[in-house]
Design an enzyme around this catalytic site. Structure first.
Site, PDB file in Angstrom:
ATOM      1  CE  LYS A 162    -123.218 -25.329 -11.987  1.00  0.00           C
ATOM      2  NZ  LYS A 162    -122.308 -24.114 -11.757  1.00  0.00           N
TER       3      LYS A 162
ATOM      4  CB  CYS B 172    -122.167 -17.116 -27.104  1.00  0.00           C
ATOM      5  SG  CYS B 172    -123.953 -17.306 -27.284  1.00  0.00           S
TER       6      CYS B 172
ATOM      7  CG  PHE C 247    -120.259 -15.429 -16.425  1.00  0.00           C
ATOM      8  CD1 PHE C 247    -120.267 -14.111 -16.860  1.00  0.00           C
ATOM      9  CD2 PHE C 247    -119.270 -16.269 -16.922  1.00  0.00           C
ATOM     10  CE1 PHE C 247    -119.325 -13.638 -17.768  1.00  0.00           C
ATOM     11  CE2 PHE C 247    -118.330 -15.812 -17.823  1.00  0.00           C
ATOM     12  CZ  PHE C 247    -118.357 -14.493 -18.253  1.00  0.00           C
TER      13      PHE C 247
END
Length: 500
Positions: free
Chosen positions: A174, A282, A150
């Protein structure tokens, strides 16, 4: 009526048939603005089958055909930067300038894909034996699945599918169900650029869709970016089903600040790297390791800068940091801050009580700064994924490097120093895949590969760059011998002199 985001299969919008939908929220208001259709295993199978059928022609298409589409695609993306960024802000919450930066970094990989002709050149050795030549070529693997997080709903998909389709593969994406709209727009623009139907498909959903991709017999490879526990599961499951996998996991990125560092530069870097995009990345710096006496001054300057950050809706040009993606995630991040003092940390800044006037129901949290954090505390050990910066104190360079190398993560790291010798030692001794020297977020440019070590990466290949091309292709070696034309069968005259 709430808008519905559907799947994109075979070059067109395909309405979901499972009857299951997920909510998409505006993080700044807390209001559900959209619902997204969740795919069943049967719907995933339809998308993969469509991609498999498209591969039969796309995989054999010329490099010039592919790059022509990609050049047009790059132009369309450039012209729709603001529209893509607006969707990111609406569903993720990051400020518009940050969203534009995300689009720009994704475009780097599209540009790399435009130059795929040089990346796919093979090799040739002649006369390895009498009349024998050996050549090496690279060919596409087939249908590739991409499962993306996200926090970068446009950039991370663009780290995957442009390079994969440039190499001749077809793709099933996806995206995160929390902010799916940007991915659909990327697919629509690819179709407008002339990408053949079925080459790029988008299916939405939860674990059901993911498991269907990981186990589908027609999916040859899986690319993933997300948390470490899920990355480990993706790698284990897809590998067990015979697929090649690149699964990028979580991080706890450290920044080592030596006593000779420019303290202002280090403080600026720590604030931008820890709190940019609300810490939901991240490559965020989440742990600063201060060496020696520099710690007190460094913490004071970080605090001063952090207190001046403007937090508000991503649509407000004055906002420098937006909300977190969901209320549940906001509460999880807040729990690390409220529990830090009990585990020995000094709470220099506590952002858990923040509200924004006029947007009281948004997923707000302020800046938190924790000093003298213990290495066995939850705030240090876990990837918080929010605007929380931990400061740890050590006496020496060696102690700092040992502390950092003891972390199970090895994604990105940085050192701040004026000493070139110290920096050189650090970049060789630190156990991480990406290293910054006076650069807090060392995300490589598109033609170098992105990826970490240890629990930050599962699989053998990093993402994009040279590793990306290698991942999305398979090598083949061809050994060839042709008879000498002088030895043509009797009665066939090729115009060559007879030697015997």
């Amino acid at each position: 009526m709430t808008r519905t985001v559907h799947h994109w299969i075979g070059g067109k919008t395909v309405e979901g048939t499972s009857g299951i939908y997920g909510p998409v929220t505006d993080p700044a208001t807390g209001a559900v603005t959209t619902r997204v259709a969740f795919a069943s295993a049967e719907e995933v199978d339809a998308a993969v089958t469509t991609a498999r059928d498209a591969f039969a022609t796309w995989g054999l298409s010329s490099l010039s055909t592919r790059t022509a589409v990609l050049f047009r695609y790059r132009a369309l993306l450039d012209g729709h930067r603001d529209e893509i960024a607006a969707l990111i802000t609406a569903e993720h919450g990051k400020v518009h300038s940050d969203a534009l930066g995300e689009v720009a970094r994704g475009l780097e990989i599209v540009e790399l894909a435009c130059g795929i002709t040089t990346q796919l050149r093979g090799e040739l050795s002649t006369q390895v034996s009498g009349g024998v030549d050996v050549s090496s070529i690279r060919q596409p693997v087939g249908v590739v699945a991409g499962i993306t997080p996200f926090n970068f709903p446009a950039m991370v998909p663009m780290w995957m599918f442009p390079l994969a389709i440039a190499c001749g593969n077809t793709f099933v994406l996806k995206p995160s169900e929390k902010d799916p709209s940007a991915a659909v727009l990327l697919a629509e623009l690819a179709a407008a650029a002339g990408l053949p139907d079925g080459v790029l498909n988008v299916v939405h959903g939860d674990r059901t869709a993911v498991e269907a991709l990981l186990t589908h017999p027609d999916v040859a490879a899986v690319s993933f970016v997300g948390s470490t526990p899920i990355a480990r599961h993706i790698h284990a499951t897809a590998s067990a089903h015979g697929k090649r996998v690149q699964a990028l996991g979580g991080a706890k990125n450290h920044m080592l600040v030596l006593p000779d560092a420019d303290v202002d530069a280090a403080a600026d870097a720590a604030v931008s790297a820890a709190y940019g995009s609300a810490g939901e990345r991240c490559m965020a710096i989440s742990a600063v390791v201060a060496v020696g006496a520099i710690g007190d001054d460094l913490v004071a300057r970080i605090k001063d800068r952090a207190e001046r950050i403007t937090i508000g809706p991503g649509t407000d040009p004055a906002s420098e940091m937006g909300p977190l993606i969901t209320a549940a995630h906001r509460d999880k991040v807040a729990a690390y801050v409220t529990g830090a003092a009990a585990q020995g940390a000094e709470v220099v800044l506590d952002g858990t009580g923040l509200t924004v006037e006029g947007h009281e129901d948004g997923h707000w949290i302020g800046i938190s700064l924790l000093d003298r954090v213990a290495t066995d505390s939850d705030a240090y050990r876990d990837e918080i994924f929010g605007p929380v910066l931990c400061v740890l104190r050590v006496d020496t360079y060696e102690e700092g490097v040992a502390l950092m190398n003891a972390s199970p993560y090895g994604n990105g790291t940085a050192i701040f120093t004026r000493d070139g010798g110290a920096a050189r030692r650090f970049q060789l001794e630190i156990q991480a895949g990406m290293v910054g020297v006076n650069v807090p977020i060392p995300v490589p440019v598109g033609y170098h590969s992105f990826g970490g070590w240890k629990d930050s990466l599962f699989g053998d290949h990093h993402i994009y760059g040279t590793d990306g091309v290698r991942f999305y292709t398979r090598g083949k070696v061809i050994t060839t011998r042709w008879p000498d034309p002088a030895d043509a069968p009797s009665g066939v005259d090729l115009g060559f002199p007879r030697n015997h």
